[in-house]
Design an enzyme around this catalytic site. Structure first.
Site, short mmCIF file in Angstrom:
data_model
loop_
_atom_site.label_atom_id
_atom_site.label_comp_id
_atom_site.label_asym_id
_atom_site.label_seq_id
_atom_site.Cartn_x
_atom_site.Cartn_y
_atom_site.Cartn_z
N ASN A 17 0.88 -1.51 -0.18
CA ASN A 17 -0.15 -0.18 -0.08
C ASN A 17 0.78 1.34 -0.17
O ASN A 17 1.80 1.98 0.69
CB ASN A 17 -0.84 -0.37 1.02
CG ASN A 17 -2.10 1.34 1.19
OD1 ASN A 17 -1.95 1.98 0.68
ND2 ASN A 17 -2.93 1.40 2.43
N LYS A 19 -0.43 4.31 0.09
CA LYS A 19 -0.46 5.37 0.48
C LYS A 19 -0.59 6.73 -0.26
O LYS A 19 -0.80 6.23 -1.89
CB LYS A 19 -0.33 5.59 1.94
CG LYS A 19 -0.31 4.60 2.54
CD LYS A 19 0.02 4.74 3.99
CE LYS A 19 -0.30 2.85 4.41
NZ LYS A 19 -0.30 3.28 6.77
N HIS A 103 -9.33 0.73 5.28
CA HIS A 103 -8.34 1.06 6.20
C HIS A 103 -8.72 2.57 7.31
O HIS A 103 -9.30 2.55 7.07
CB HIS A 103 -6.92 1.29 5.38
CG HIS A 103 -5.66 2.07 5.54
ND1 HIS A 103 -5.17 2.53 6.39
CD2 HIS A 103 -4.68 1.01 5.07
CE1 HIS A 103 -3.83 2.61 6.54
NE2 HIS A 103 -3.82 1.34 5.81
N GLU A 105 -6.30 4.90 8.15
CA GLU A 105 -6.19 5.48 7.91
C GLU A 105 -7.52 6.69 7.51
O GLU A 105 -8.09 8.05 7.61
CB GLU A 105 -5.46 5.91 7.14
CG GLU A 105 -3.69 6.26 7.66
CD GLU A 105 -3.20 5.53 6.88
OE1 GLU A 105 -3.27 5.53 5.80
OE2 GLU A 105 -1.71 4.78 7.38
N GLU A 175 -5.14 -4.85 10.65
CA GLU A 175 -4.15 -4.48 11.34
C GLU A 175 -4.28 -3.38 12.21
O GLU A 175 -5.27 -2.85 12.33
CB GLU A 175 -4.38 -3.05 9.76
CG GLU A 175 -3.92 -3.64 8.00
CD GLU A 175 -2.70 -2.52 7.62
OE1 GLU A 175 -2.45 -2.42 6.94
OE2 GLU A 175 -3.74 -1.81 7.35
N GLY A 181 2.95 2.50 10.98
CA GLY A 181 4.06 3.28 10.88
C GLY A 181 3.99 3.84 11.76
O GLY A 181 4.81 4.70 11.71
N SER A 221 3.55 -2.25 10.29
CA SER A 221 5.18 -2.29 10.62
C SER A 221 5.67 -3.36 9.77
O SER A 221 6.49 -3.88 10.75
CB SER A 221 5.21 -2.16 11.95
OG SER A 221 4.80 -0.88 12.17
P1 13P Z 1 2.86 0.29 7.95
O1 13P Z 1 3.46 -0.92 7.54
O2 13P Z 1 3.42 1.54 7.41
O3 13P Z 1 2.51 0.25 9.15
O4 13P Z 1 1.59 0.70 7.59
C1 13P Z 1 0.55 -0.74 7.73
C2 13P Z 1 -0.36 -0.17 6.87
O5 13P Z 1 -1.01 0.74 7.35
C3 13P Z 1 -1.13 -0.54 5.19
O6 13P Z 1 -2.38 -0.91 4.90
#
Ligand code: 13P
Length: 276
Positions: A17, A19, A103, A105, A175, A181, A221
């Protein structure tokens, strides 16, 4: 002992992803390099989710390769006066096979509710897209021992209109919000415990046959340093990688390790089974 039953027949999957990162040119270049680096991968399914602006160009780059294209979001209607939104029909036109929905976010920063996520899931499936449905608890919820209830509600509302017949086009990405992150990967025991609970809940929702096809991924992560440990988790069908997927060679390394370990699992499982 490993038995045929405990070794998953679900095809493992790694999703990158990206982003809101990379320009169109950078995205296409990364996709080109990835498809070269991963041309030998047969068993693992590899999916990349670039920004909306880069979907068309990455879609063209991936044509004829084994890598698949995902969008990071969609609107539930096929067309209409929805300024700033993109429809499932438009995503399919540029080559998307997958879409991420729910997601954290999107939930946290853009107010996406379980019900909205549910409408998106139904619409995506109706249009023939595969869905990677993201769920997970916050740190406060985990500390308050609410993980099971939170995940249950996300699954029930998000998959409310899904029938057993389309369940094989859904993957669940667990997740935990506190692991995204932050560099704080969930421990293997926490992941396998959560996956076991999710699998149980999916069985209750869809019944044993339809739920069996649903892949359950981990995200939060994931890096090339911890993928070997994660890949050792037996009930993990794949990973959803954020930050570490931005480094093309690093993501390729993650894919290769996961592919190798999951193939090994399958081999051991079928060898053991001859004597079961
Ligand atoms: P990270 O791998 O940066 O922690 O992000 C995970 C994520 O949100 C994947 O959709």
């Amino acid at each position: 002992m490993i038995t045929k039953k405990s070794v998953s027949r679900r095809r493992p999957i790694a999703v990158g992803n990206w982003k809101m990162h990379k320009t169109v040119a950078e995205s296409a270049a990364a996709a080109r390099r990835l498809s070269r680096l991963l041309s030998g991968i047969r068993r693992l399914e590899v999916v990349i989710a670039p920004s909306c602006t880069a979907l068309q160009s990455v879609g063209a780059t991936l044509k004829g390769t084994r890598l698949r294209l995902a969008a990071q979001n969609l609107h539930w209607e096929n067309e209409g006066a929805f300024t700033g939104e993109v429809s499932p029909v438009q995503l399919k036109e540029v080559g998307c096979r997958y879409v991420l929905i729910g997601h954290s976010e999107r939930r946290r920063l853009f107010g996406e509710t379980d019900n909205v996520a549910g409408r998106k899931v139904s619409s995506a499936l109706r249009q023939g897209l595969n869905v990677i449905f993201c769920i997970g608890e916050t740190l406060e919820q985990r500390r308050a021992d609410q993980t099971a209830a939170v995940v249950r509600e996300q699954l029930e509302k998000g998959l409310a209109d899904v029938t057993g017949g389309s369940s094989d086009r859904i993957a669940i990405a667990y997740e935990p919000v506190w692991a995204i992150g932050t560099g704080q990967t969930a421990a293997a025991l926490q992941i396998s415990g959560a996956h076991e609970m999710i699998r149980r809940q999916l069985t209750e929702i869809f019944g044993p046959d339809s739920s069996e096809a649903i892949r359950v991924l981990y995200g939060g992560s994931v890096t090339s340093d911890n993928i070997a440990e994660l890949a050792g988790i037996k009930n993990l069908d794949g990973v959803l990688v954020g930050g570490a997927s931005l480094q093309t060679d690093g993501f390729a390394a993650i894919v290769k390790i996961l592919d190798k370990m999951k193939r090994q699992d399958e081999k051991e499982g079928s060898e053991k089974c001859i004597f079961c």
